[in-house]
Design a protein around this motif. Sequence first.
Motif, PDB file in Angstrom:
ATOM      1  N   PRO A 172       0.845  -1.201   0.000  1.00  0.00           N
ATOM      2  CA  PRO A 172       0.000   0.000   0.000  1.00  0.00           C
ATOM      3  C   PRO A 172       0.882   1.254   0.000  1.00  0.00           C
ATOM      4  N   ASN A 173       0.291   2.405  -0.163  1.00  0.00           N
ATOM      5  CA  ASN A 173       1.047   3.663  -0.097  1.00  0.00           C
ATOM      6  C   ASN A 173       1.834   3.732   1.203  1.00  0.00           C
ATOM      7  N   ARG A 174       3.083   4.159   1.089  1.00  0.00           N
ATOM      8  CA  ARG A 174       3.985   4.308   2.240  1.00  0.00           C
ATOM      9  C   ARG A 174       4.210   2.988   2.980  1.00  0.00           C
ATOM     10  N   GLY A 175       4.032   1.881   2.289  1.00  0.00           N
ATOM     11  CA  GLY A 175       4.306   0.572   2.888  1.00  0.00           C
ATOM     12  C   GLY A 175       5.811   0.374   3.076  1.00  0.00           C
ATOM     13  N   LEU A 176       6.117  -0.618   3.906  1.00  0.00           N
ATOM     14  CA  LEU A 176       7.518  -0.943   4.204  1.00  0.00           C
ATOM     15  C   LEU A 176       7.800  -2.372   3.745  1.00  0.00           C
ATOM     16  N   ILE A 177       8.927  -2.541   3.071  1.00  0.00           N
ATOM     17  CA  ILE A 177       9.354  -3.880   2.646  1.00  0.00           C
ATOM     18  C   ILE A 177      10.694  -4.174   3.309  1.00  0.00           C
ATOM     19  N   MET A 178      10.733  -5.276   4.041  1.00  0.00           N
ATOM     20  CA  MET A 178      11.953  -5.661   4.744  1.00  0.00           C
ATOM     21  C   MET A 178      12.651  -6.767   3.956  1.00  0.00           C
ATOM     22  N   GLY A 179      13.899  -6.553   3.608  1.00  0.00           N
ATOM     23  CA  GLY A 179      14.678  -7.562   2.891  1.00  0.00           C
ATOM     24  C   GLY A 179      15.470  -8.406   3.876  1.00  0.00           C
ATOM     25  N   ILE A 180      15.000  -9.626   4.119  1.00  0.00           N
ATOM     26  CA  ILE A 180      15.648 -10.505   5.099  1.00  0.00           C
ATOM     27  C   ILE A 180      16.297 -11.697   4.389  1.00  0.00           C
ATOM     28  N   GLY A 181      15.611 -12.233   3.362  1.00  0.00           N
ATOM     29  CA  GLY A 181      16.157 -13.385   2.619  1.00  0.00           C
ATOM     30  C   GLY A 181      17.410 -12.989   1.861  1.00  0.00           C
ATOM     31  N   LEU A 182      18.344 -13.937   1.793  1.00  0.00           N
ATOM     32  CA  LEU A 182      19.632 -13.636   1.166  1.00  0.00           C
ATOM     33  C   LEU A 182      19.560 -13.945  -0.332  1.00  0.00           C
ATOM     34  N   CYS A 183      19.606 -12.888  -1.147  1.00  0.00           N
ATOM     35  CA  CYS A 183      19.576 -13.057  -2.600  1.00  0.00           C
ATOM     36  C   CYS A 183      20.897 -12.539  -3.159  1.00  0.00           C
ATOM     37  N   ASP A 184      21.688 -13.419  -3.781  1.00  0.00           N
ATOM     38  CA  ASP A 184      22.978 -12.945  -4.301  1.00  0.00           C
ATOM     39  C   ASP A 184      22.981 -12.939  -5.832  1.00  0.00           C
ATOM     40  N   HIS A 185      21.805 -12.711  -6.400  1.00  0.00           N
ATOM     41  CA  HIS A 185      21.705 -12.562  -7.851  1.00  0.00           C
ATOM     42  C   HIS A 185      21.084 -11.208  -8.180  1.00  0.00           C
ATOM     43  N   PRO A 186      21.412 -10.640  -9.335  1.00  0.00           N
ATOM     44  CA  PRO A 186      20.766  -9.384  -9.728  1.00  0.00           C
ATOM     45  C   PRO A 186      19.257  -9.589  -9.783  1.00  0.00           C
ATOM     46  N   ASP A 187      18.537  -8.545  -9.435  1.00  0.00           N
ATOM     47  CA  ASP A 187      17.084  -8.640  -9.377  1.00  0.00           C
ATOM     48  C   ASP A 187      16.516  -7.384 -10.027  1.00  0.00           C
ATOM     49  N   THR A 188      15.349  -7.503 -10.611  1.00  0.00           N
ATOM     50  CA  THR A 188      14.762  -6.371 -11.321  1.00  0.00           C
ATOM     51  C   THR A 188      13.529  -5.863 -10.591  1.00  0.00           C
ATOM     52  N   ILE A 189      13.459  -4.558 -10.396  1.00  0.00           N
ATOM     53  CA  ILE A 189      12.249  -3.953  -9.832  1.00  0.00           C
ATOM     54  C   ILE A 189      11.807  -2.805 -10.748  1.00  0.00           C
ATOM     55  N   MET A 190      10.573  -2.346 -10.555  1.00  0.00           N
ATOM     56  CA  MET A 190      10.102  -1.173 -11.286  1.00  0.00           C
ATOM     57  C   MET A 190      10.060  -0.012 -10.301  1.00  0.00           C
ATOM     58  N   PRO A 191      11.122   0.821 -10.298  1.00  0.00           N
ATOM     59  CA  PRO A 191      11.161   1.915  -9.325  1.00  0.00           C
ATOM     60  C   PRO A 191       9.939   2.834  -9.382  1.00  0.00           C
ATOM     61  N   LEU A 192       9.381   3.013 -10.562  1.00  0.00           N
ATOM     62  CA  LEU A 192       8.232   3.931 -10.688  1.00  0.00           C
ATOM     63  C   LEU A 192       7.092   3.541  -9.754  1.00  0.00           C
ATOM     64  N   VAL A 193       6.860   2.215  -9.634  1.00  0.00           N
ATOM     65  CA  VAL A 193       5.752   1.757  -8.787  1.00  0.00           C
ATOM     66  C   VAL A 193       6.045   2.104  -7.324  1.00  0.00           C
ATOM     67  N   ALA A 194       7.282   1.872  -6.909  1.00  0.00           N
ATOM     68  CA  ALA A 194       7.679   2.192  -5.526  1.00  0.00           C
ATOM     69  C   ALA A 194       7.628   3.705  -5.297  1.00  0.00           C
ATOM     70  N   PHE A 195       8.037   4.442  -6.305  1.00  0.00           N
ATOM     71  CA  PHE A 195       8.095   5.901  -6.258  1.00  0.00           C
ATOM     72  C   PHE A 195       6.700   6.499  -6.057  1.00  0.00           C
ATOM     73  N   THR A 196       5.745   6.028  -6.860  1.00  0.00           N
ATOM     74  CA  THR A 196       4.403   6.616  -6.781  1.00  0.00           C
ATOM     75  C   THR A 196       3.728   6.283  -5.448  1.00  0.00           C
ATOM     76  N   LYS A 197       4.175   5.197  -4.798  1.00  0.00           N
ATOM     77  CA  LYS A 197       3.576   4.848  -3.498  1.00  0.00           C
ATOM     78  C   LYS A 197       4.431   5.306  -2.319  1.00  0.00           C
ATOM     79  N   GLU A 198       5.538   5.962  -2.585  1.00  0.00           N
ATOM     80  CA  GLU A 198       6.469   6.394  -1.520  1.00  0.00           C
ATOM     81  C   GLU A 198       6.829   5.237  -0.581  1.00  0.00           C
ATOM     82  N   LEU A 199       7.221   4.107  -1.170  1.00  0.00           N
ATOM     83  CA  LEU A 199       7.547   2.923  -0.362  1.00  0.00           C
ATOM     84  C   LEU A 199       8.900   3.070   0.305  1.00  0.00           C
ATOM     85  N   ARG A 200       9.077   2.321   1.369  1.00  0.00           N
ATOM     86  CA  ARG A 200      10.392   2.195   1.999  1.00  0.00           C
ATOM     87  C   ARG A 200      10.867   0.754   1.874  1.00  0.00           C
TER      88      ARG A 200
END
Length: 325
Positions: A236-264
Amino acid sequence: MRAAVFTGPGAPLSIQDIDKPKIAEDEILVRVSHCGICGTDIHASREGPFMAPPNTVFGHEFSGEVVEVGNALTEGLFSVGDRVTSLPFIKDQTIGLGEVTGAYAEFVKVDPASVVRIPSELDDLNGALVEPLAIGLHSVKMAEGVAEKQILIIGAGPIGLACAIWCRFFGARNVVISEMSPARIEMAKTLGFNDIVDPSGDVQAQFANITAGEPEIQFECVGAPGILRECIERAPNRGLIMGIGLCDHPDTIMPLVAFTKELRLQWALAYDKEDWDFTMQMMIDGRIDGSPMITNVVSLDELPDVFEALRSPTDQCKVIIDLRR
Ligand SMILES: [Zn+2]
């Protein structure tokens, strides 16, 4: 001493006779009683950027008994016979991931600054659970306030479950777990988490069905590429995502989606001694209990086969080696 040695990717751990660790005058030697097998160990035994060097002895979730105290440690802080566990850190080095010999062995050397005494109320088996539970505590503290929040935990492995335990402890409104393995779902339910969603379906819709709300905080406890993108999409807007799992490979996200929701987006690593002390205290007081997570206790001789089996999905949750068998 006998130890299970990682010789290289693709080969099972090898039981060998290696030199017992020699302690410096400000170090302590512990005879290992129990040691948990961690997903991190399995990860570090695979080819990739996180791989440990050959001849590593894994094992950073241990309990045992002090058998030798360095000469410089005269204050009597620790004595032979004390039952202890320890943060896996010794003088800026890590125990059990390549730098210092870990506790898949009869003995391990530790730093008195990292040692935590195990009181008589707690057995050695549970003493080996302090580490994974402290990971969960630290992760939840890094989220800075889970009270009254709607929480989604992604992955019901030991760390996901530890995060769930602490979210409940600190007063989360809901703790929903995303998991598809029937054995892990059963384990979550044994620990009292009955709100489960299926990650192969529409997680957001299932979450809304259960909570009538949205996942304000998501704990990503899997560490596979693609999951962060999904977390960003369902947050949701201003939601928080905690990265706990160990991922050692490149990963792709869509920053625009995070940006419009002001995610952390916040990552969390390991713990500090305060987290261990608090975890230990809450275990002793019976306010948290990780013991249902222990599905198997194995001997050092059984370890190589068990370790290989854990590479593919199994019904096991936390497997602990009993070095005294
Ligand atoms: Zn661990």
